[in-house]
Design an enzyme around this catalytic site. Sequence first.
Site, short mmCIF file in Angstrom:
data_model
loop_
_atom_site.label_atom_id
_atom_site.label_comp_id
_atom_site.label_asym_id
_atom_site.label_seq_id
_atom_site.Cartn_x
_atom_site.Cartn_y
_atom_site.Cartn_z
N TYR A 23 0.84 -1.20 0.00
CA TYR A 23 0.00 0.00 0.00
C TYR A 23 0.87 1.25 0.00
O TYR A 23 1.42 1.63 1.04
CB TYR A 23 -0.88 0.02 1.25
CG TYR A 23 -2.06 -0.93 1.22
CD1 TYR A 23 -2.41 -1.65 0.09
CD2 TYR A 23 -2.84 -1.09 2.36
CE1 TYR A 23 -3.49 -2.51 0.08
CE2 TYR A 23 -3.93 -1.95 2.38
CZ TYR A 23 -4.25 -2.65 1.22
OH TYR A 23 -5.33 -3.50 1.23
N LYS B 99 -1.16 -8.21 -2.50
CA LYS B 99 -2.44 -7.53 -2.37
C LYS B 99 -2.26 -6.04 -2.63
O LYS B 99 -1.41 -5.38 -2.02
CB LYS B 99 -3.04 -7.72 -0.97
CG LYS B 99 -4.39 -7.02 -0.79
CD LYS B 99 -4.83 -6.96 0.66
CE LYS B 99 -6.15 -6.18 0.78
NZ LYS B 99 -6.51 -5.90 2.17
#
Length: 305
Positions: free
Chosen positions: A171, A205
């Site tokens: 992220y 992810k």
Amino acid sequence: MKLTPEVKRILDNYETDSAATKANLARLLMHGKLGGTGKLLILPVDQGMEHGPARSFAANPAAYDPHYHYKMAIDAGLSAYAAPLGALECGAVSYGNQIPTILKLNNANSLSDIKNQAITGSVQEAARLGCVGIGYTIYPGSDYCYEQMDFLQELIREAKAAGLISVVWSYPRGGPFLDKAGETAVDICAYAAHIAAQMGAHIIKVKPPSDHLCLPAAKKVYEDQKIDISTLAKRAEHIMQSSFAGRRLVLFSGGEQTNDETLYNTFQSLKDGGATGAIIGRNTFQRKREDALAMLEKIVNIFKG
């Protein structure tokens, strides 16, 4: 456990992993309603740590109980359940043999505005709990990104030695270019996925990318090379391309709670772009159980095609 041709093909992409690590990856890929398809749908519940218990669970008070999440993941036929140490310990004996689990090894909390995460678990604890793997978050672009990457490399090495897989939440945060829009810009998401792949992640992810281009130098390349980012499906395809041309598994987050139609359209586009699947948390456990199970069934069917 008899493997499907698709799962065998995926395992071949992890050329240097041990038999034990490949067995855990195969266990994950063969479990649940998506078992054998090469697709994954994972329930992550670290939001209580990240955002606070009331913000996470008050909308559906049954979700304060970690057993609730184990049972939801099992009953929905999901691929795995991922959570921090305390939550997994609550149900490891009762439910751990019914679904693959992933121990999240670091977490932030909303009481701090520092773009960093604390270590909240270990590879040894993941092995003790019978997990198939570990999870870890990095913030590319933050002041702490190199420290996080250094520690991640050590953890991946330990995990592989223990026969566990590694799932990396990548992220982007901070840095001179990364405002809120920049965090989900397609060039930034592609960069974040590539960093995680280079670090040795088995599964990556990232967030669904927008059509925004953030880095000036990258924007010129995207325009000169006419990289198609016009639709979410095309952007997902580019994220997969950036993850070693699809040789690594990439899951996309469900994001903040939204309406069902938007969520289904998002996952359909991601599937059309070749995404491996999704990690979806708040959009499930903040709904009533029966509504969440019905929604998860539809998402499973989307990724089944």
